[in-house]
Design a protein around this motif. Structure first.
Motif, PDB file in Angstrom:
ATOM      1  N   LEU A  50      -0.503   5.020   2.097  1.00  0.00           N
ATOM      2  CA  LEU A  50      -1.431   4.282   1.236  1.00  0.00           C
ATOM      3  C   LEU A  50      -2.866   4.735   1.456  1.00  0.00           C
ATOM      4  N   LEU A  51      -3.245   4.937   2.708  1.00  0.00           N
ATOM      5  CA  LEU A  51      -4.607   5.363   3.017  1.00  0.00           C
ATOM      6  C   LEU A  51      -4.895   6.746   2.428  1.00  0.00           C
ATOM      7  N   GLU A  52      -3.990   7.692   2.623  1.00  0.00           N
ATOM      8  CA  GLU A  52      -4.197   9.039   2.068  1.00  0.00           C
ATOM      9  C   GLU A  52      -4.313   8.991   0.553  1.00  0.00           C
ATOM     10  N   LEU A  53      -3.448   8.228  -0.100  1.00  0.00           N
ATOM     11  CA  LEU A  53      -3.499   8.140  -1.563  1.00  0.00           C
ATOM     12  C   LEU A  53      -4.779   7.453  -2.029  1.00  0.00           C
ATOM     13  N   SER A  54      -5.224   6.442  -1.293  1.00  0.00           N
ATOM     14  CA  SER A  54      -6.431   5.719  -1.704  1.00  0.00           C
ATOM     15  C   SER A  54      -7.667   6.602  -1.648  1.00  0.00           C
ATOM     16  N   GLU A  55      -7.658   7.597  -0.763  1.00  0.00           N
ATOM     17  CA  GLU A  55      -8.808   8.478  -0.594  1.00  0.00           C
ATOM     18  C   GLU A  55      -8.721   9.736  -1.457  1.00  0.00           C
ATOM     19  N   LEU A  81       8.788   7.694   0.449  1.00  0.00           N
ATOM     20  CA  LEU A  81       8.174   7.413  -0.850  1.00  0.00           C
ATOM     21  C   LEU A  81       9.132   6.662  -1.757  1.00  0.00           C
ATOM     22  N   GLY A  82      10.403   6.990  -1.695  1.00  0.00           N
ATOM     23  CA  GLY A  82      11.390   6.272  -2.491  1.00  0.00           C
ATOM     24  C   GLY A  82      11.433   4.798  -2.149  1.00  0.00           C
ATOM     25  N   ARG A  83      11.383   4.491  -0.856  1.00  0.00           N
ATOM     26  CA  ARG A  83      11.375   3.079  -0.436  1.00  0.00           C
ATOM     27  C   ARG A  83      10.088   2.376  -0.877  1.00  0.00           C
ATOM     28  N   MET A  84       8.970   3.079  -0.763  1.00  0.00           N
ATOM     29  CA  MET A  84       7.693   2.492  -1.178  1.00  0.00           C
ATOM     30  C   MET A  84       7.651   2.294  -2.690  1.00  0.00           C
ATOM     31  N   GLU A  85       8.239   3.230  -3.422  1.00  0.00           N
ATOM     32  CA  GLU A  85       8.270   3.121  -4.878  1.00  0.00           C
ATOM     33  C   GLU A  85       9.079   1.896  -5.305  1.00  0.00           C
ATOM     34  N   LYS A  86      10.192   1.632  -4.638  1.00  0.00           N
ATOM     35  CA  LYS A  86      11.017   0.454  -4.941  1.00  0.00           C
ATOM     36  C   LYS A  86      10.245  -0.842  -4.705  1.00  0.00           C
ATOM     37  N   ARG A  87       9.296  -0.818  -3.803  1.00  0.00           N
ATOM     38  CA  ARG A  87       8.480  -2.002  -3.501  1.00  0.00           C
ATOM     39  C   ARG A  87       7.248  -2.085  -4.383  1.00  0.00           C
ATOM     40  N   GLY A  88       7.060  -1.098  -5.272  1.00  0.00           N
ATOM     41  CA  GLY A  88       5.942  -1.127  -6.208  1.00  0.00           C
ATOM     42  C   GLY A  88       4.614  -0.660  -5.647  1.00  0.00           C
ATOM     43  N   ASP A 108      -1.798  -0.225  -8.350  1.00  0.00           N
ATOM     44  CA  ASP A 108      -2.735  -1.305  -8.025  1.00  0.00           C
ATOM     45  C   ASP A 108      -2.150  -2.196  -6.929  1.00  0.00           C
ATOM     46  N   GLU A 109      -0.846  -2.430  -6.989  1.00  0.00           N
ATOM     47  CA  GLU A 109      -0.186  -3.237  -5.966  1.00  0.00           C
ATOM     48  C   GLU A 109      -0.288  -2.558  -4.591  1.00  0.00           C
ATOM     49  N   GLY A 110      -0.123  -1.246  -4.560  1.00  0.00           N
ATOM     50  CA  GLY A 110      -0.258  -0.508  -3.314  1.00  0.00           C
ATOM     51  C   GLY A 110      -1.684  -0.547  -2.783  1.00  0.00           C
ATOM     52  N   HIS A 111      -2.636  -0.420  -3.697  1.00  0.00           N
ATOM     53  CA  HIS A 111      -4.044  -0.486  -3.295  1.00  0.00           C
ATOM     54  C   HIS A 111      -4.368  -1.866  -2.732  1.00  0.00           C
ATOM     55  N   ASP A 112      -3.852  -2.919  -3.366  1.00  0.00           N
ATOM     56  CA  ASP A 112      -4.068  -4.279  -2.864  1.00  0.00           C
ATOM     57  C   ASP A 112      -3.423  -4.467  -1.489  1.00  0.00           C
ATOM     58  N   ALA A 113      -2.217  -3.919  -1.302  1.00  0.00           N
ATOM     59  CA  ALA A 113      -1.533  -4.027  -0.008  1.00  0.00           C
ATOM     60  C   ALA A 113      -2.354  -3.345   1.086  1.00  0.00           C
ATOM     61  N   LEU A 114      -2.924  -2.189   0.777  1.00  0.00           N
ATOM     62  CA  LEU A 114      -3.769  -1.487   1.743  1.00  0.00           C
ATOM     63  C   LEU A 114      -5.004  -2.321   2.071  1.00  0.00           C
ATOM     64  N   ARG A 115      -5.644  -2.854   1.057  1.00  0.00           N
ATOM     65  CA  ARG A 115      -6.853  -3.650   1.267  1.00  0.00           C
ATOM     66  C   ARG A 115      -6.545  -4.896   2.111  1.00  0.00           C
ATOM     67  N   ARG A 116      -5.454  -5.585   1.782  1.00  0.00           N
ATOM     68  CA  ARG A 116      -5.083  -6.799   2.526  1.00  0.00           C
ATOM     69  C   ARG A 116      -4.725  -6.490   3.982  1.00  0.00           C
TER      70      ARG A 116
END
Length: 160
Positions: A50-55, A81-88, A108-116
């Protein structure tokens, strides 16, 4: 660089220093990972992706570049990535201009998870690492880590 280069046998002091260093860093990593999972519901692997993708520009990276950035084998990353994709938390798309490659895209859900997860994760880093050291020790820890990183980079051959 050490003057002891080329010496094969470790002294008791060298071995003791190595063991306390490696065991303590493993304990620290385990404690931080446990806190991250318990407080945020994401793993250290999730957080790194998530951090790498956010940057990344456009919050997207080719899977091969992402694997290199976090130091994982491509097959391990693909499964993760497959597991993360299933979780949105992300999607996977065909790379622009190259149908053979794939890109991981932060949702956006991944970005929110990183922020939280970042706030409690930073609190744990402070409690378990920063607050345990004086400013001088913190600077020395950084210097040691940078020296080791540079040494390891110098040992890698072309293409590593």
């Amino acid at each position: 660089m050490s003057q002891r280069k080329g010496r094969s046998a470790l002294t008791r002091t060298e071995l003791d220093s190595w063991r306390v260093f490696i065991e303590t860093t493993e304990d620290l990593r385990t404690a931080l990972a446990g806190r991250l999972q318990a407080e945020s519901g994401i793993s250290v692997g999730d957080y790194r992706v998530l951090l790498e993708l956010s940057e990344a520009p456009g919050r997207r990276l080719r899977s091969s570049h992402l694997a290199d950035a976090i130091g994982w084998e491509r097959s391990r990353l693909s499964h993760h990535l497959g597991r993360m994709e299933k979780r949105g938390l992300l999607t996977r798309d065909t790379a622009a201009g190259d149908n053979r490659g794939a890109e991981a895209v932060l949702t956006d859900e991944g970005h929110d998870a990183l922020r939280r997860s970042s706030v409690p994760h930073f609190h744990a880093i402070r409690e378990l690492f920063i607050d345990a050291l004086t400013p001088g020790q913190l600077a020395a820890a950084r210097d040691i880590a940078e020296t080791l990183r540079d040494h390891l980079a110098g040992l890698k051959g072309p293409g590593d």
